[in-house]
Design a protein around this motif. Structure first.
Motif, PDB file in Angstrom:
ATOM      1  N   PHE A 292      -2.672 -37.838  70.160  1.00 45.42           N
ATOM      2  CA  PHE A 292      -3.385 -39.034  70.597  1.00 45.42           C
ATOM      3  C   PHE A 292      -4.648 -38.612  71.329  1.00 45.42           C
ATOM      4  CE2 PHE A 292       1.051 -39.745  70.095  1.00 45.42           C
ATOM      5  CZ  PHE A 292       1.139 -40.963  69.450  1.00 45.42           C
ATOM      6  N   LEU A 293      -5.789 -38.928  70.739  1.00 45.34           N
ATOM      7  CA  LEU A 293      -7.075 -38.581  71.315  1.00 45.34           C
ATOM      8  C   LEU A 293      -7.643 -39.845  71.947  1.00 45.34           C
ATOM      9  CD1 LEU A 293      -9.134 -36.321  71.676  1.00 45.34           C
ATOM     10  CD2 LEU A 293     -10.123 -36.975  69.467  1.00 45.34           C
ATOM     11  N   GLU A 294      -7.665 -39.869  73.280  1.00 46.56           N
ATOM     12  CA  GLU A 294      -8.116 -41.055  73.995  1.00 46.56           C
ATOM     13  C   GLU A 294      -9.608 -40.980  74.266  1.00 46.56           C
ATOM     14  OE1 GLU A 294      -5.670 -41.941  77.376  1.00 46.56           O
ATOM     15  OE2 GLU A 294      -3.874 -42.076  76.144  1.00 46.56           O
ATOM     16  N   THR A 295     -10.271 -42.128  74.176  1.00 39.72           N
ATOM     17  CA  THR A 295     -11.711 -42.225  74.365  1.00 39.72           C
ATOM     18  C   THR A 295     -12.046 -43.387  75.285  1.00 39.72           C
ATOM     19  OG1 THR A 295     -13.836 -42.550  73.245  1.00 39.72           O
ATOM     20  CG2 THR A 295     -11.932 -43.626  72.253  1.00 39.72           C
ATOM     21  N   ASP A 296     -13.205 -43.303  75.905  1.00 37.74           N
ATOM     22  CA  ASP A 296     -13.688 -44.432  76.704  1.00 37.74           C
ATOM     23  C   ASP A 296     -14.702 -45.268  75.931  1.00 37.74           C
ATOM     24  OD1 ASP A 296     -15.834 -42.720  76.696  1.00 37.74           O
ATOM     25  OD2 ASP A 296     -16.091 -42.672  78.861  1.00 37.74           O
ATOM     26  N   ASP A 297     -15.027 -44.833  74.690  1.00 31.31           N
ATOM     27  CA  ASP A 297     -15.954 -45.574  73.840  1.00 31.31           C
ATOM     28  C   ASP A 297     -15.535 -45.373  72.378  1.00 31.31           C
ATOM     29  OD1 ASP A 297     -18.090 -46.596  72.323  1.00 31.31           O
ATOM     30  OD2 ASP A 297     -19.564 -46.001  73.841  1.00 31.31           O
ATOM     31  N   PHE A 298     -14.634 -46.211  71.924  1.00 26.61           N
ATOM     32  CA  PHE A 298     -14.059 -46.080  70.589  1.00 26.61           C
ATOM     33  C   PHE A 298     -15.132 -46.098  69.510  1.00 26.61           C
ATOM     34  CE2 PHE A 298     -12.394 -47.530  66.611  1.00 26.61           C
ATOM     35  CZ  PHE A 298     -11.192 -46.855  66.478  1.00 26.61           C
ATOM     36  N   ASP A 299     -16.016 -47.092  69.548  1.00 26.20           N
ATOM     37  CA  ASP A 299     -17.002 -47.238  68.478  1.00 26.20           C
ATOM     38  C   ASP A 299     -17.909 -46.017  68.377  1.00 26.20           C
ATOM     39  OD1 ASP A 299     -15.998 -49.735  67.703  1.00 26.20           O
ATOM     40  OD2 ASP A 299     -17.260 -50.780  69.153  1.00 26.20           O
ATOM     41  N   ARG A 300     -18.355 -45.487  69.506  1.00 22.48           N
ATOM     42  CA  ARG A 300     -19.210 -44.291  69.517  1.00 22.48           C
ATOM     43  C   ARG A 300     -18.489 -43.111  68.866  1.00 22.48           C
ATOM     44  NH1 ARG A 300     -19.217 -42.218  75.144  1.00 22.48           N
ATOM     45  NH2 ARG A 300     -17.227 -41.410  74.389  1.00 22.48           N
ATOM     46  N   ASP A 301     -17.262 -42.860  69.327  1.00 24.26           N
ATOM     47  CA  ASP A 301     -16.544 -41.687  68.833  1.00 24.26           C
ATOM     48  C   ASP A 301     -16.076 -41.854  67.398  1.00 24.26           C
ATOM     49  OD1 ASP A 301     -17.023 -40.254  71.144  1.00 24.26           O
ATOM     50  OD2 ASP A 301     -15.197 -40.970  72.115  1.00 24.26           O
ATOM     51  N   HIS A 302     -15.676 -43.038  67.023  1.00 22.05           N
ATOM     52  CA  HIS A 302     -15.283 -43.294  65.632  1.00 22.05           C
ATOM     53  C   HIS A 302     -16.472 -43.051  64.710  1.00 22.05           C
ATOM     54  CE1 HIS A 302     -14.364 -45.747  62.047  1.00 22.05           C
ATOM     55  NE2 HIS A 302     -13.116 -45.341  62.273  1.00 22.05           N
ATOM     56  N   ALA A 303     -17.641 -43.542  65.075  1.00 24.58           N
ATOM     57  CA  ALA A 303     -18.841 -43.352  64.252  1.00 24.58           C
ATOM     58  C   ALA A 303     -19.221 -41.875  64.159  1.00 24.58           C
ATOM     59  CB  ALA A 303     -20.001 -44.165  64.822  1.00 24.58           C
ATOM     60  N   ARG A 304     -19.193 -41.169  65.288  1.00 24.50           N
ATOM     61  CA  ARG A 304     -19.546 -39.744  65.311  1.00 24.50           C
ATOM     62  C   ARG A 304     -18.570 -38.929  64.471  1.00 24.50           C
ATOM     63  NH1 ARG A 304     -17.306 -36.075  68.124  1.00 24.50           N
ATOM     64  NH2 ARG A 304     -16.457 -37.503  69.676  1.00 24.50           N
ATOM     65  N   MET A 305     -17.289 -39.217  64.625  1.00 26.78           N
ATOM     66  CA  MET A 305     -16.269 -38.479  63.878  1.00 26.78           C
ATOM     67  C   MET A 305     -16.365 -38.775  62.385  1.00 26.78           C
ATOM     68  SD  MET A 305     -13.195 -38.961  66.661  1.00 26.78           S
ATOM     69  CE  MET A 305     -11.864 -38.449  65.578  1.00 26.78           C
ATOM     70  N   SER A 306     -16.575 -40.031  62.028  1.00 29.25           N
ATOM     71  CA  SER A 306     -16.716 -40.406  60.614  1.00 29.25           C
ATOM     72  C   SER A 306     -17.918 -39.705  59.996  1.00 29.25           C
ATOM     73  CB  SER A 306     -16.861 -41.917  60.469  1.00 29.25           C
ATOM     74  OG  SER A 306     -15.675 -42.570  60.873  1.00 29.25           O
ATOM     75  N   ALA A 307     -19.034 -39.698  60.715  1.00 30.02           N
ATOM     76  CA  ALA A 307     -20.246 -39.029  60.223  1.00 30.02           C
ATOM     77  C   ALA A 307     -20.020 -37.526  60.071  1.00 30.02           C
ATOM     78  CB  ALA A 307     -21.413 -39.296  61.171  1.00 30.02           C
ATOM     79  N   GLY A 308     -19.116 -36.970  60.870  1.00 29.50           N
ATOM     80  CA  GLY A 308     -18.808 -35.549  60.804  1.00 29.50           C
ATOM     81  C   GLY A 308     -17.776 -35.183  59.749  1.00 29.50           C
ATOM     82  N   GLY A 309     -17.293 -36.178  59.014  1.00 31.69           N
ATOM     83  CA  GLY A 309     -16.370 -35.902  57.919  1.00 31.69           C
ATOM     84  C   GLY A 309     -14.898 -36.111  58.220  1.00 31.69           C
ATOM     85  N   VAL A 310     -14.573 -36.633  59.403  1.00 32.17           N
ATOM     86  CA  VAL A 310     -13.176 -36.904  59.725  1.00 32.17           C
ATOM     87  C   VAL A 310     -12.671 -38.018  58.811  1.00 32.17           C
ATOM     88  CG1 VAL A 310     -11.592 -37.753  61.510  1.00 32.17           C
ATOM     89  CG2 VAL A 310     -13.410 -36.132  62.110  1.00 32.17           C
ATOM     90  N   VAL A 311     -11.491 -37.832  58.245  1.00 27.84           N
ATOM     91  CA  VAL A 311     -10.900 -38.813  57.335  1.00 27.84           C
ATOM     92  C   VAL A 311      -9.993 -39.743  58.128  1.00 27.84           C
ATOM     93  CG1 VAL A 311      -9.399 -39.133  55.329  1.00 27.84           C
ATOM     94  CG2 VAL A 311     -11.002 -37.203  55.407  1.00 27.84           C
ATOM     95  N   PHE A 312     -10.420 -41.008  58.228  1.00 31.18           N
ATOM     96  CA  PHE A 312      -9.600 -42.037  58.871  1.00 31.18           C
ATOM     97  C   PHE A 312      -8.728 -42.679  57.803  1.00 31.18           C
ATOM     98  CE2 PHE A 312     -12.619 -41.399  62.217  1.00 31.18           C
ATOM     99  CZ  PHE A 312     -11.880 -41.638  63.371  1.00 31.18           C
ATOM    100  N   MET A 313      -7.471 -42.910  58.160  1.00 33.80           N
ATOM    101  CA  MET A 313      -6.492 -43.437  57.221  1.00 33.80           C
ATOM    102  C   MET A 313      -6.497 -44.963  57.172  1.00 33.80           C
ATOM    103  SD  MET A 313      -5.650 -40.492  56.411  1.00 33.80           S
ATOM    104  CE  MET A 313      -4.529 -40.991  55.139  1.00 33.80           C
TER     105      MET A 313
END
Length: 132
Positions: A83-104
């Motif tokens: 579980f990777l907790e964040t204080d800014d979901f949208d920022r981190d989701h966008a950064r991770m997606s742009a970096g190639g992380v595969v969201f299910m």
């Protein structure tokens, strides 16, 4: 007491380091030669990454046996195990997606927060979560 480190079985040290320090933004805290406690003739590496903001780190442990290789990506029997907790979901989701992380799944709002499941480089399932 606190949990300081958790082992994560991976296929390749460098591939795992690139994933965790790249799109996830973890810090590489250690990458040094080591010797297996089970087989002193086996050379390995002591690799530790830690998420931004602190918390428990991950020992990236390269699988060294058939039994360990069988667990790559399935350390928790197919359940979300990390579980990777964040204080800014949208920022981190966008950064991770742009970096190639595969969201299910698409991000969803729950009673406990905003969450989306992703796979790490080894295939393990994680929640990216911003708690309410």
């Amino acid at each position: 007491m606190t949990i300081g480190l958790v082992s994560l079985v991976v296929a390749d040290y460098d591939e795992a380091i690139d994933f965790f320090t790249g799109p996830l933004g973890f810090t590489l805290e250690a990458d040094e030669p080591a010797v297996s406690s089970r087989d002193p003739s086996l050379a390995k590496r002591w690799v530790v990454v830690r998420p931004p903001g602190g918390g428990a780190g991950l020992v990236l442990a390269k699988a060294a046996s058939a039994a360990e290789r069988a667990r790559i990506g399935d350390q928790t029997g197919g359940r979300v195990g990390f579980f990777l907790e964040t204080d800014d979901f949208d920022r981190d989701h966008a950064r991770m997606s742009a970096g190639g992380v595969v969201f299910m799944e698409e991000p969803r709002d729950t009673a406990y927060g905003r969450v989306a499941v992703f796979r790490d480089v080894a295939g393990n399932l994680w929640d990216l979560i911003q708690r309410r």
